[in-house]
Design a protein around this motif. Structure first.
Motif, PDB file in Angstrom:
ATOM      1  N   TRP A 101      43.376  35.655  39.485  1.00 36.65           N
ATOM      2  CA  TRP A 101      42.144  35.753  40.258  1.00 36.65           C
ATOM      3  C   TRP A 101      41.436  34.402  40.202  1.00 36.65           C
ATOM      4  CZ3 TRP A 101      36.958  37.762  38.217  1.00 36.65           C
ATOM      5  CH2 TRP A 101      36.038  37.898  39.259  1.00 36.65           C
ATOM      6  N   VAL A 144      44.036  39.339  45.036  1.00 40.35           N
ATOM      7  CA  VAL A 144      44.601  38.919  43.745  1.00 40.35           C
ATOM      8  C   VAL A 144      46.115  39.084  43.799  1.00 40.35           C
ATOM      9  CG1 VAL A 144      42.591  39.398  42.282  1.00 40.35           C
ATOM     10  CG2 VAL A 144      44.205  41.220  42.743  1.00 40.35           C
ATOM     11  N   LEU A 146      40.855  42.711  43.954  1.00 47.33           N
ATOM     12  CA  LEU A 146      39.918  42.984  42.883  1.00 47.33           C
ATOM     13  C   LEU A 146      38.666  43.519  43.571  1.00 47.33           C
ATOM     14  CD1 LEU A 146      39.289  41.577  39.633  1.00 47.33           C
ATOM     15  CD2 LEU A 146      37.330  41.345  41.114  1.00 47.33           C
ATOM     16  N   ASP A 167      38.113  40.624  46.743  1.00 53.30           N
ATOM     17  CA  ASP A 167      38.905  39.404  46.586  1.00 53.30           C
ATOM     18  C   ASP A 167      40.390  39.717  46.459  1.00 53.30           C
ATOM     19  OD1 ASP A 167      36.500  38.091  46.519  1.00 53.30           O
ATOM     20  OD2 ASP A 167      36.564  37.620  44.379  1.00 53.30           O
TER      21      ASP A 167
END
Length: 110
Positions: free
Chosen positions: A22, A8, A105, A6
């Motif tokens: 996040w 961030v 992340l 992901d």
């Protein structure tokens, strides 16, 4: 540890990440638990394959750029909110890719 990929947003301090955003939530880094650098999978590149003789005959090896793909990782303990105290928090692995300048992340244990 659960694995993620992901994006961030990270705010860096002197020794690494201070805060990260996040999924719309702000996380405050309480402690940096570990810091390391990983290189890309250079052993899978055509230069390495050519060196050990496993490349297809007649193929040209690609430049040494295979060796330059590295990312920096931090394992941090963080909690939600500006002061990091809104919950029990968790342990997160954050990576910075030097090739494209992006933060991600990559792992979470909460």
């Amino acid at each position: 540890m659960r694995r993620y990929d992901d994006p961030v947003e990270v705010r860096r301090g002197g020794d690494g990440p201070e805060q990260f955003l996040w999924h719309g939530r702000l996380w405050k880094v309480r402690a940096v638990l570990a810091h390391w650098v990983e290189t890309g999978p250079w052993w899978q590149g055509s230069v390495a394959r050519a060196a050990i003789g496993s490349d297809e005959p007649g193929s040209e090896p690609t430049p040494v750029g295979d060796l330059l793909g590295e990312r920096e990782l931090w394992r941090v303990e963080a909690g939600r909110g500006a002061d990091g105290g809104l919950d029990g928090g968790g342990v997160f692995d954050l990576s910075f890719d030097w090739a494209d300048g992006r933060w991600q992340l990559v792992g979470c244990e909460d």
